[in-house]
Design a protein around this motif. Structure first.
Motif, short mmCIF file in Angstrom:
data_model
loop_
_atom_site.label_atom_id
_atom_site.label_comp_id
_atom_site.label_asym_id
_atom_site.label_seq_id
_atom_site.Cartn_x
_atom_site.Cartn_y
_atom_site.Cartn_z
N UNK A 154 -5.48 11.64 6.50
CA UNK A 154 -6.63 11.50 5.61
C UNK A 154 -7.42 12.80 5.51
N UNK A 155 -7.51 13.54 6.62
CA UNK A 155 -8.27 14.79 6.63
C UNK A 155 -7.64 15.85 5.74
N UNK A 156 -6.36 15.69 5.44
CA UNK A 156 -5.65 16.66 4.61
C UNK A 156 -5.62 16.27 3.13
N UNK B 75 -9.93 14.21 -2.89
CA UNK B 75 -10.47 12.99 -3.51
C UNK B 75 -9.44 12.20 -4.30
N UNK B 76 -8.42 12.88 -4.83
CA UNK B 76 -7.40 12.18 -5.62
C UNK B 76 -6.28 11.60 -4.77
N UNK B 77 -6.24 11.96 -3.49
CA UNK B 77 -5.19 11.46 -2.61
C UNK B 77 -5.51 10.07 -2.09
N UNK B 78 -4.50 9.43 -1.47
CA UNK B 78 -4.69 8.09 -0.93
C UNK B 78 -3.80 7.89 0.29
N UNK C 294 -11.92 0.95 11.01
CA UNK C 294 -13.08 1.08 10.12
C UNK C 294 -14.05 2.14 10.63
N UNK C 295 -14.11 2.28 11.96
CA UNK C 295 -14.97 3.30 12.56
C UNK C 295 -14.30 4.66 12.57
N UNK C 296 -13.05 4.70 13.03
CA UNK C 296 -12.33 5.97 13.15
C UNK C 296 -12.14 6.64 11.79
N UNK C 297 -11.86 5.83 10.78
CA UNK C 297 -11.57 6.37 9.45
C UNK C 297 -12.79 6.37 8.52
N UNK D 84 -13.20 6.76 1.32
CA UNK D 84 -13.04 6.91 -0.13
C UNK D 84 -11.59 7.20 -0.51
N UNK D 85 -10.75 7.53 0.48
CA UNK D 85 -9.35 7.86 0.19
C UNK D 85 -8.38 7.12 1.11
N UNK D 86 -8.86 6.03 1.73
CA UNK D 86 -8.02 5.23 2.64
C UNK D 86 -8.13 3.76 2.28
N UNK D 87 -6.98 3.08 2.23
CA UNK D 87 -6.94 1.62 2.07
C UNK D 87 -6.38 1.04 3.36
N UNK D 88 -7.20 0.29 4.10
CA UNK D 88 -6.79 -0.34 5.36
C UNK D 88 -6.35 -1.77 5.06
N UNK D 89 -5.10 -2.09 5.38
CA UNK D 89 -4.54 -3.39 4.99
C UNK D 89 -3.87 -4.06 6.18
N UNK D 90 -4.18 -5.33 6.40
CA UNK D 90 -3.48 -6.09 7.44
C UNK D 90 -2.14 -6.56 6.91
N UNK D 91 -1.07 -6.06 7.55
CA UNK D 91 0.27 -6.44 7.12
C UNK D 91 1.30 -5.95 8.13
N UNK D 92 2.37 -6.70 8.26
CA UNK D 92 3.56 -6.21 8.95
C UNK D 92 4.28 -5.26 8.00
#
Length: 316
Positions: A39-41, A44-47, A62-65, A70-78
């Motif tokens: 994420x640090x690399x 704004x257009x990246x994901x 949620x804390x670490x990221x 604004x450029x991360x989607x955290x999703x619960x999934x296998x």
């Protein structure tokens, strides 16, 4: 707090060749060490799409990221649901199909899962037999040792743990449960020790290590999920996209190595031909001919990294 020392962090993220506007998937977010570096690399257009099935890891992320949400989607999934997940993320879709620029797998169990005695992963702590990474699933280690047949138990101990005394251990377990159910990791450790000859117990580390690994793999169907996800990863990668895989034991590494070899370029044209005409060019090229392993410095600060191997391939 979900504290986890990330293994081969710089090497794996560098191997993904991050583009600021690219779309990347961390299939095994864990403590979010790899995710935060990716994420640090990104611009704004990246994901970054970060997946995990452990609720504690998801909450910690949620804390670490937080600086990059604004450029991360955290999703619960296998991660075996990789294609399905990507279809729900507009940025991951191009021309009606999933097309991402990099996918990372960091396999196995995380340090917090091992260290939390209540999870039942550790043979060093007495706890209820569980071993589920996703605690919403129903199959537990307790179910396996109390309800599966001796043949089934012996098979998983041999195949997933490479335990040569698998049959003896399975018979001891079945005999013990006829008297009373096996409820805890401590009870199981003693039964495993009983099934291994005394001379063998004195060498090769903790006698329960291989059996606990096998049960964990079976409870979470880790190898089946990895095989499915690896197949999906090739379909989901854009041309020149990369997949990086960190494994921690021979079974995972063999699956990865064989998959890469199966899809790597195998041109059979004579060397004198100016271009390939055999149509056997393959779908992948190896970025790493041999696996990358942790440095001596990394091993000094994190002994759990000692069996890690990193393999990277690029889609043609």
């Amino acid at each position: 707090m979900f504290h986890h020392v990330t293994v081969l962090k710089e090497e794996s993220v560098e191997g993904l060749h991050i583009k600021p506007d690219g779309v990347y998937v961390d299939c095994t977010m864990g403590g979010a060490g790899h995710s935060s570096l990716i994420a640090s690399k990104l611009g704004p257009e990246g994901l970054l799409i970060a997946l995990d099935q452990d609720d504690v890891a998801l909450e910690n992320a949620k804390t670490v990221l937080a600086p990059y949400l604004d450029r991360v989607a955290i999703i619960k999934s296998n991660f075996r649901e990789l294609e399905h997940v990507l279809r729900t993320v507009p940025k991951a879709m191009r021309d009606g199909k999933s097309q991402v620029d990099g996918i990372l797998f960091d396999l196995g169990v995380s340090s917090p899962q091992l260290d939390d005695g209540d999870r039942g992963f550790s043979y060093h702590q007495d706890a209820e037999l569980d071993m589920r990474m996703d605690r919403e699933t129903t199959l537990t280690a307790k179910t396996i040792v109390n309800e599966w047949s001796a043949d089934q138990i012996a098979r998983i101990l041999f195949e997933y743990g490479e335990e040569k005394f698998s049959r003896r251990i399975a018979n001891v377990i079945v005999e013990a449960r006829e008297k009373q159910p096996i409820e805890t990791t401590g009870e199981l450790v003693e039964l495993i020790k009983e099934g291994i000859p005394a001379a063998a117990r004195r060498t090769g580390g903790h006698p329960a290590k291989r059996s606990f690994q096998a049960l964990r793999i079976a409870v979470n169907d880790e190898l089946g999920a990895f095989e499915e996800a690896l197949e999906q990863s090739l379909r989901c990668l854009a041309p020149q996209g990369r997949v990086a895989v960190i494994t921690f034991h021979s079974l995972e590494d063999r699956i990865c190595k064989q998959y890469f070899v199966k899809h790597v370029a195998k041109c059979t044209c004579p060397p004198a031909f100016p271009m390939c005409v055999c149509t056997k060019a393959g779908e992948l090229k190896l970025v790493t001919r041999k696996p990358i392993v942790p440095s001596e410095h990394e091993l000094e600060v994190n002994q759990r990294a000692r069996s890690a191997k990193l393999r990277i391939a690029e889609k043609l």
